[in-house]
Design an enzyme around this catalytic site. Structure first.
Site, PDB file in Angstrom:
ATOM      1  N   TYR A 161       0.858  -1.179   0.000  1.00  0.00           N
ATOM      2  CA  TYR A 161       0.000   0.000   0.000  1.00  0.00           C
ATOM      3  C   TYR A 161       0.889   1.223   0.000  1.00  0.00           C
ATOM      4  CZ  TYR A 161      -4.171  -2.636   1.176  1.00  0.00           C
ATOM      5  OH  TYR A 161      -5.228  -3.492   1.140  1.00  0.00           O
TER       6      TYR A 161
ATOM      7  N   HIS B 177      -4.258  -2.871  -7.656  1.00  0.00           N
ATOM      8  CA  HIS B 177      -5.449  -3.532  -7.157  1.00  0.00           C
ATOM      9  C   HIS B 177      -6.562  -2.584  -6.770  1.00  0.00           C
ATOM     10  CE1 HIS B 177      -6.889  -7.438  -6.704  1.00  0.00           C
ATOM     11  NE2 HIS B 177      -5.672  -7.909  -6.839  1.00  0.00           N
TER      12      HIS B 177
ATOM     13  N   HIS C 240      -2.976   0.414  -3.922  1.00  0.00           N
ATOM     14  CA  HIS C 240      -2.663  -0.940  -3.464  1.00  0.00           C
ATOM     15  C   HIS C 240      -2.101  -1.702  -4.651  1.00  0.00           C
ATOM     16  CE1 HIS C 240      -4.519  -5.028  -2.011  1.00  0.00           C
ATOM     17  NE2 HIS C 240      -3.221  -5.079  -2.207  1.00  0.00           N
TER      18      HIS C 240
ATOM     19  N   HIS D 109     -16.366  -0.881   3.304  1.00  0.00           N
ATOM     20  CA  HIS D 109     -14.937  -1.137   3.453  1.00  0.00           C
ATOM     21  C   HIS D 109     -14.642  -2.010   4.666  1.00  0.00           C
ATOM     22  CE1 HIS D 109     -10.623  -0.296   3.211  1.00  0.00           C
ATOM     23  NE2 HIS D 109     -10.653  -0.110   4.514  1.00  0.00           N
TER      24      HIS D 109
END
Ligand code: NAG
Ligand code: NAG
Ligand code: NAG
Ligand code: NAG
Ligand code: NAG
Ligand code: NAG
Ligand code: NAG
Ligand code: NAG
Ligand code: NAG
Length: 592
Positions: free
Chosen positions: A197, A229, A297, A361
């Site tokens: 990340y 991603h 990501h 999330h």
């Protein structure tokens, strides 16, 4: 004249069919199903709760498409089809494992083939009555696609792909975008790690007057499309001193996790996002964010060294103002209720929230998120939910219609986690190995509250899981340690779940500039709304009683050149009955 032959329980049917030729409606949504863009899916749904699909695959052999419980072939509910070299077509509804599945839920509209591709058009009801079937819901769908080079269907030998996709869409993304845009990209040497990340802080355009950001688009280096991603853009308030450079979002330097208000999000399989016509994100006024945190990501699963890439986002903004400013309300953490009460900082009344979209999330163990709304203690409905949540598909999802949240309403966010692959306890926190449970609500008109986050009284839970009632003597740190030392089994998990639900909840209400007020609350029960009526078409669409027809364009085998040498014949909506793997073979007079 069309003849239909079908071998069903060894019987042969011969039919004459009328032609109600009508142009199919355009399918609004589309996506590639595989990384090399061989299989392209277009889809749409109508008010009658039918979903139509058009699958286009670069092959002249068989093609297959279906819904899967977990993303792999076993257990999935599949249609296959194709065009034989002699022009006859085949189509079949197939349940991969359960041999007793006699319910047929896909209806074929057409199968056509040209020199390079096969195109299959079919539809099905969202809710079928077959318990074996996978209904199409607001949950993330796991789609499987397969195809082969010739007309001998061999699932396990063909090319196979799976993809998670959110099918219940209501609005096309995009639209015209001619105004100013700004790209936020960063050069990043992708490390030889499976997951990374990377975060950086970037100023928003320094406009001298109020502008609106109305569209967001991912910018991804084409060569390495599977490397990125997801991308999230967070707004920063004025209260934080932001670091410079690029670093691990959730690593050693906690400053790189600052700014938690999601503005826009994209994930693999997603597209650009455009706000509805009446609302957009304000920039350029003293109350607007000036910086964003860009989080990318990267998934370098092949552990390729030396990948340097510049990916990021493009934001479109305009001085032509929309009617409303968009606000984003972050709600969540554990299962907790939010009393939607404005902090008394200005003593101002907060207008109703008109929620038009949401983004859910959690981190990796998240399997489902549900956010019901309550008014005067009664559940009104579910604002946002996905019971097949996939961490890799975090996208802003439009609501079917605008939902109003009034001051005093409560929002509960409940997450289901699965941690069978972990031995230790997972605590809440920002890193991917920690957990989160959030729902971001996109609404207008904008107000200054950015988050309502809750957590249960940890002392109470600590006391309960240790079978003590002396929680008053415990400190929070001890309670957390006590939880860490519990021997987790079904019983203690149950006790902890119950305790977390019974415990008093602290609800922290914050503005984007970190002004804060705390409330307390309790967790209400969630009632599951009644499921929509299902449609059992199995009995109605037997071959002896076709109810409708659709256009079939057959390209005769051997047609040369690129001309559109297509003939039109009619074909019933085919839906097989009875056999697990039965074939309908249709021959038309053009099929020779
Ligand atoms: C076309 O070919 C298929 C497969 O070889 C065969 O089953 C079918 O009977 C043929 N149809 C006609 C009309 O010849
Ligand atoms: C074949 O069909 C596909 C899908 O409709 C189309 O994209 C392609 O251009 C067609 N090819 C030829 C040679 O007509
Ligand atoms: C941030 O903005 C608010 C107004 O929204 C203001 O009251 C506050 O003083 C500002 N804080 C800083 C550190 O500039
Ligand atoms: C948000 O705060 C600013 C200043 O702090 C104020 O001018 C504005 O009216 C507030 N907006 C709302 C909706 O309360
Ligand atoms: C715990 O519960 C699950 C299902 O809820 C069950 O499969 C499992 O066997 C149980 N484990 C124990 C140790 O009882
Ligand atoms: C609200 O609760 C948080 C967490 O317990 C605490 O850090 C904060 O100081 C509290 N704020 C107020 C205004 O009470
Ligand atoms: C659907 O209809 C068929 C034929 O009428 C019947 O055999 C079957 O039991 C029905 N299935 C369900 C789940 O109701
Ligand atoms: C996954 C992927 O497409 N990786 C490619 C990224 O770019 C490098 C260099 O251009 C290729 O070698 C990889 O195959
Ligand atoms: C290694 C690699 O894939 N580099 C690519 C990064 O992105 C730029 C364009 O943004 C390409 O030109 C590079 O080939």
């Amino acid at each position: 004249m069309v003849f239909l032959f079908s071998r069903i329980k060894g019987m042969l049917y011969l039919l004459f069919l009328p032609c109600f030729c009508s142009a199919p409606p355009p399918l609004r949504f589309s996506v590639f199903l595989d990384p090399s863009n061989m299989a392209y899916l277009r889809w749409d749904h109508d008010e009658q709760e039918m979903m139509s699909f058009e699958l286009q695959v670069c092959t002249t052999g068989w093609v297959a498409f279906g819904f899967s419980p977990h993303g792999d072939l076993p257990g999935s509910d599949i249609v296959t089809g194709g065009v034989f070299p002699n022009g006859s077509i085949y189509f079949c509804d197939y349940h991969v494992v359960d041999e007793e599945d006699d319910s047929q839920d896909y209806q074929l509209l057409s199968v056509t083939e040209n020199e390079t591709s096969t195109t299959m058009l079919f539809k099905r009801h969202l809710w079928t009555c077959d318990p074996n079937d996978l209904d199409i819901t607001v949950d993330t769908a796991r789609l499987v696609t397969a195809f082969g080079p010739d007309d001998t269907v061999q699932f396990f030998k063909g090319q196979r792909f799976s993809k998670s996709l959110f099918l219940m869409r209501y609005r096309l993304p995009g639209g015209p975008s001619g105004d100013s845009s700004v790209s936020f990209l960063f050069q990043f040497a992708v490390p030889v790690e499976e997951t990374k990340y990377a975060c950086t802080f970037i100023p928003l355009p320094m406009v001298k007057q109020k502008h609106h950001i109305y569209k967001f688009e991912p910018v991804i280096t084409p060569h390495n499309i599977s490397l990125v991603h997801h991308i999230l853009v967070y707004a920063c308030g004025n209260a934080s001193v932001l670091p410079t450079g690029v670093d691990d979002c959730y690593g050693a330097n906690p400053d790189f996790a600052l700014c938690s208000q999601v503005l826009v999000g994209w994930a693999v399989g997603g597209e650009s996002y455009q706000f509805p016509d009446e609302a957009a994100i304000s920039i350029g006024t003293p109350w607007d964010p000036q910086y964003i945190r860009l989080e990318i990501h990267y998934s370098n699963f092949d552990l390729l060294p030396g990948l340097i890439n510049s990916s990021g986002v493009r934001l479109y903004y305009t001085p032509e103002l929309r009617k409303y400013d968009v606000g984003v309300l972050q709600t969540g953490i554990f299962a907790f209720p939010v009393h939607f009460i404005p902090p008394g900082m200005s003593g101002m009344l907060v207008p109703d929230l008109h929620v038009f979209a949401c983004l859910l999330h959690t981190h990796l163990p998240g399997r489902g998120v549900k956010a019901p709304q309550y008014r005067n203690g009664k559940q009104l409905g579910i604002i946002c939910e996905d019971s097949k949540y996939n961490f890799r598909l975090q996208e802003i999802r439009d609501m079917k219609e605008i939902l109003v949240i009034k001051p005093g309403d409560e929002i509960l966010v409940e997450c289901n986690f699965q941690t069978l692959d972990r031995s230790g306890i997972t605590f809440g926190g920002p890193s991917t190995m920690n957990e989160m449970c959030l729902a971001f609500l996109f609404y207008y008109p904008h107000n200054n509250i950015s988050s309502c986050m809750g957590y249960p009284d940890i002392l109470y839970i600590g006391g309960m899981v240790n079978g003590k009632d002396n929680e008053n003597e415990m400190f929070a740190v001890e309670a957390v340690m006590a939880i860490d030392f519990v021997d987790w089994d079904n019983e203690t998990v149950k006790i902890a779940e119950t305790a977390a639900k019974e415990a008093e909840q602290v609800v922290m209400i914050k503005t984007i500039n970190e002004l804060q007020r705390n409330e307390t609350g309790l967790i209400r029960d969630i009632s599951i709304p009644e499921q929509a009526a299902c449609h059992n078409i199995s009995g109605h669409l037997s071959v002896s009683g076709p109810r409708a027809t659709a256009n079939l364009r057959l390209t005769a085998a051997g047609t040369s050149g690129s001309s559109t040498a297509k003939e039109t014949a009619s074909l019933p909506l085919l839906s097989l009955t009875q056999l697990v793997f039965a074939w309908l073979i249709l021959a038309s007079e053009y099929g020779k």
